[in-house]
Scaffold this motif. Structure first.
Motif, PDB file in Angstrom:
ATOM      1  N   LEU A  82      42.041  67.223   4.686  1.00 28.52           N
ATOM      2  CA  LEU A  82      41.493  66.867   5.991  1.00 28.52           C
ATOM      3  C   LEU A  82      41.125  68.112   6.792  1.00 28.52           C
ATOM      4  CD1 LEU A  82      40.928  64.705   8.197  1.00 28.52           C
ATOM      5  CD2 LEU A  82      43.318  64.972   8.903  1.00 28.52           C
ATOM      6  N   SER A  83      41.975  69.129   6.749  1.00 31.24           N
ATOM      7  CA  SER A  83      41.694  70.349   7.520  1.00 31.24           C
ATOM      8  C   SER A  83      40.432  71.037   7.020  1.00 31.24           C
ATOM      9  CB  SER A  83      42.883  71.313   7.447  1.00 31.24           C
ATOM     10  OG  SER A  83      42.961  71.944   6.180  1.00 31.24           O
ATOM     11  N   GLY A  89      35.955  64.299   7.312  1.00 31.70           N
ATOM     12  CA  GLY A  89      37.154  63.820   6.634  1.00 31.70           C
ATOM     13  C   GLY A  89      37.889  62.796   7.466  1.00 31.70           C
ATOM     14  N   ALA A  90      37.966  63.036   8.771  1.00 38.03           N
ATOM     15  CA  ALA A  90      38.644  62.084   9.657  1.00 38.03           C
ATOM     16  C   ALA A  90      37.933  60.740   9.643  1.00 38.03           C
ATOM     17  CB  ALA A  90      38.701  62.635  11.081  1.00 38.03           C
ATOM     18  N   VAL A 125      36.026  44.743  13.340  1.00 33.16           N
ATOM     19  CA  VAL A 125      35.891  46.189  13.134  1.00 33.16           C
ATOM     20  C   VAL A 125      34.901  46.431  12.001  1.00 33.16           C
ATOM     21  CG1 VAL A 125      37.067  48.302  12.430  1.00 33.16           C
ATOM     22  CG2 VAL A 125      38.216  46.688  13.967  1.00 33.16           C
ATOM     23  N   ALA A 126      33.848  47.177  12.279  1.00 34.52           N
ATOM     24  CA  ALA A 126      32.855  47.477  11.246  1.00 34.52           C
ATOM     25  C   ALA A 126      33.458  48.436  10.226  1.00 34.52           C
ATOM     26  CB  ALA A 126      31.617  48.093  11.888  1.00 34.52           C
ATOM     27  N   VAL A 127      33.394  48.086   8.968  1.00 35.60           N
ATOM     28  CA  VAL A 127      33.948  48.929   7.906  1.00 35.60           C
ATOM     29  C   VAL A 127      32.878  49.894   7.424  1.00 35.60           C
ATOM     30  CG1 VAL A 127      34.962  48.973   5.609  1.00 35.60           C
ATOM     31  CG2 VAL A 127      35.592  47.165   7.215  1.00 35.60           C
ATOM     32  N   GLU A 128      33.119  51.191   7.642  1.00 36.31           N
ATOM     33  CA  GLU A 128      32.169  52.222   7.261  1.00 36.31           C
ATOM     34  C   GLU A 128      32.535  52.756   5.884  1.00 36.31           C
ATOM     35  OE1 GLU A 128      30.487  56.478   9.058  1.00 36.31           O
ATOM     36  OE2 GLU A 128      32.379  55.629   9.751  1.00 36.31           O
ATOM     37  N   LYS A 129      31.541  53.085   5.094  1.00 33.82           N
ATOM     38  CA  LYS A 129      31.771  53.680   3.781  1.00 33.82           C
ATOM     39  C   LYS A 129      31.053  55.018   3.715  1.00 33.82           C
ATOM     40  CE  LYS A 129      31.430  52.663  -1.180  1.00 33.82           C
ATOM     41  NZ  LYS A 129      30.997  51.672  -2.198  1.00 33.82           N
ATOM     42  N   THR A 130      31.798  56.091   3.456  1.00 29.83           N
ATOM     43  CA  THR A 130      31.222  57.427   3.389  1.00 29.83           C
ATOM     44  C   THR A 130      31.680  58.108   2.102  1.00 29.83           C
ATOM     45  OG1 THR A 130      33.081  58.550   4.471  1.00 29.83           O
ATOM     46  CG2 THR A 130      31.401  57.568   5.920  1.00 29.83           C
ATOM     47  N   ASP A 131      31.070  59.253   1.814  1.00 29.37           N
ATOM     48  CA  ASP A 131      31.516  60.023   0.642  1.00 29.37           C
ATOM     49  C   ASP A 131      32.987  60.392   0.775  1.00 29.37           C
ATOM     50  OD1 ASP A 131      28.984  59.887  -0.406  1.00 29.37           O
ATOM     51  OD2 ASP A 131      28.385  61.886   0.277  1.00 29.37           O
ATOM     52  N   GLU A 132      33.394  60.777   1.990  1.00 33.44           N
ATOM     53  CA  GLU A 132      34.779  61.200   2.212  1.00 33.44           C
ATOM     54  C   GLU A 132      35.748  60.023   2.109  1.00 33.44           C
ATOM     55  OE1 GLU A 132      32.220  62.298   4.018  1.00 33.44           O
ATOM     56  OE2 GLU A 132      32.279  64.371   3.292  1.00 33.44           O
ATOM     57  N   SER A 133      35.320  58.837   2.557  1.00 31.70           N
ATOM     58  CA  SER A 133      36.221  57.685   2.458  1.00 31.70           C
ATOM     59  C   SER A 133      36.475  57.331   0.996  1.00 31.70           C
ATOM     60  CB  SER A 133      35.642  56.472   3.208  1.00 31.70           C
ATOM     61  OG  SER A 133      34.489  55.960   2.569  1.00 31.70           O
ATOM     62  N   GLU A 134      35.451  57.509   0.146  1.00 32.19           N
ATOM     63  CA  GLU A 134      35.626  57.232  -1.280  1.00 32.19           C
ATOM     64  C   GLU A 134      36.560  58.255  -1.925  1.00 32.19           C
ATOM     65  OE1 GLU A 134      34.192  54.496  -3.302  1.00 32.19           O
ATOM     66  OE2 GLU A 134      34.478  53.955  -1.204  1.00 32.19           O
ATOM     67  N   ILE A 135      36.471  59.511  -1.492  1.00 26.74           N
ATOM     68  CA  ILE A 135      37.371  60.548  -2.020  1.00 26.74           C
ATOM     69  C   ILE A 135      38.797  60.295  -1.537  1.00 26.74           C
ATOM     70  CG2 ILE A 135      37.945  63.013  -1.940  1.00 26.74           C
ATOM     71  CD1 ILE A 135      34.913  63.549  -1.754  1.00 26.74           C
ATOM     72  N   PHE A 136      38.940  59.994  -0.234  1.00 25.34           N
ATOM     73  CA  PHE A 136      40.281  59.765   0.302  1.00 25.34           C
ATOM     74  C   PHE A 136      40.935  58.552  -0.345  1.00 25.34           C
ATOM     75  CE2 PHE A 136      43.246  58.018   3.495  1.00 25.34           C
ATOM     76  CZ  PHE A 136      44.113  59.107   3.561  1.00 25.34           C
ATOM     77  N   ARG A 137      40.133  57.597  -0.752  1.00 26.03           N
ATOM     78  CA  ARG A 137      40.650  56.382  -1.380  1.00 26.03           C
ATOM     79  C   ARG A 137      41.381  56.701  -2.688  1.00 26.03           C
ATOM     80  NH1 ARG A 137      36.856  51.120  -2.798  1.00 26.03           N
ATOM     81  NH2 ARG A 137      38.496  49.802  -3.669  1.00 26.03           N
ATOM     82  N   LYS A 138      40.955  57.755  -3.369  1.00 29.04           N
ATOM     83  CA  LYS A 138      41.544  58.115  -4.663  1.00 29.04           C
ATOM     84  C   LYS A 138      42.207  59.487  -4.532  1.00 29.04           C
ATOM     85  CE  LYS A 138      37.765  55.647  -6.915  1.00 29.04           C
ATOM     86  NZ  LYS A 138      36.557  55.775  -7.755  1.00 29.04           N
TER      87      LYS A 138
END
Length: 239
Positions: A82-83, A89-90, A125-138
């Motif tokens: 995240l840093s 990332g947030a 709440v609108a669910v956003e999908k980003t490159d970072e959310s996919e990385i954070f998911r795994k």
């Protein structure tokens, strides 16, 4: 481990926990509040988990402390990631949180009669999908961005053996030196693993969060502790 004694790791961990408690007010860096809010929570968790693990060691529960190490290690890696990613990332962390809440709601609706206001709050709440959310998911993807050799992920996988039902945890209660193997009521475990891992996480989580706030107030202190323990002062940058 680098000729550093378990007592040195223990003393360093206690010193870092005490320093964190006495830290002054935190000023966010570049006014990116979202990443700092999340990072602050994760950094606080790492310090509390480390302190809890040491308390368990003192009570003779080093085996059980390994369960906390898994969460502590995972949170440390995620905080460093995240840093490095900053506000993007947030957004990814928040988006993944929204996705998990929506998925949990779907499952809960099938089994329970939930209050309609709770259902509406989560579904609106609108669910956003980003490159970072996919990385954070795994979590493995986070580790790979920091350490392509997967040394970090291998440590995490080993610690998962204590956090989930597995042969790793079960065999700690078996005495392999007898024929046939005998059963133990107390586990075989080294407290030095807890102390060393806690100290490493405190250094790396502390420095990761320090990079996110103005003035990097704990930088010199944490760098000096890292030198004492012969540790890298920070995890590698995200590739």
């Amino acid at each position: 481990m680098n000729n550093v004694t378990p007592q040195q790791y223990r003393e360093a961990a206690e010193k870092m926990i005490a320093d964190y408690r006495t830290a002054g007010p935190i000023e966010t860096k570049q006014r990116k509040y979202r990443s700092v809010l999340i990072g602050h929570g994760w950094c606080a968790e790492v310090h509390r988990l480390a302190e809890s693990a040491l308390l368990l060691v003192d009570r003779g529960y080093a085996h059980e402390a390994l369960i906390l190490l898994r969460t502590m290690f995972e949170t440390t890696i995620s905080l460093h990631w995240l840093s490095q990613k900053g506000d993007a990332g947030a957004r990814g962390v928040l988006a993944e949180g929204d996705r998990v809440n929506r998925a949990a709601l779907t499952d809960l609706e099938k089994a329970f009669k939930l209050p309609q206001d709770l259902i509406d709050t989560i579904k609106n709440v609108a669910v956003e999908k980003t490159d970072e959310s996919e990385i954070f998911r795994k979590f493995q993807a986070q580790c790979d961005e920091i350490d392509p050799k997967r040394e970090l992920y291998s440590v995490y996988r080993h610690l998962c053996g204590y956090a989930h039902p597995s042969t790793t945890g079960a065999f700690a209660f078996i005495e392999p030196t007898t024929e046939p193997p005998s059963l133990r009521s107390e586990p075989r475990v080294s407290t030095s693993v807890v102390e060393a891992t806690a100290a490493m996480c405190l250094v790396w989580a502390g420095r990761a969060f320090d990079e996110m706030v103005s003035g990097k107030p704990r930088k010199q202190f944490l760098r000096s502790v890292a030198r004492e323990l012969r540790l890298p002062p920070m995890l590698p940058p995200v590739s």
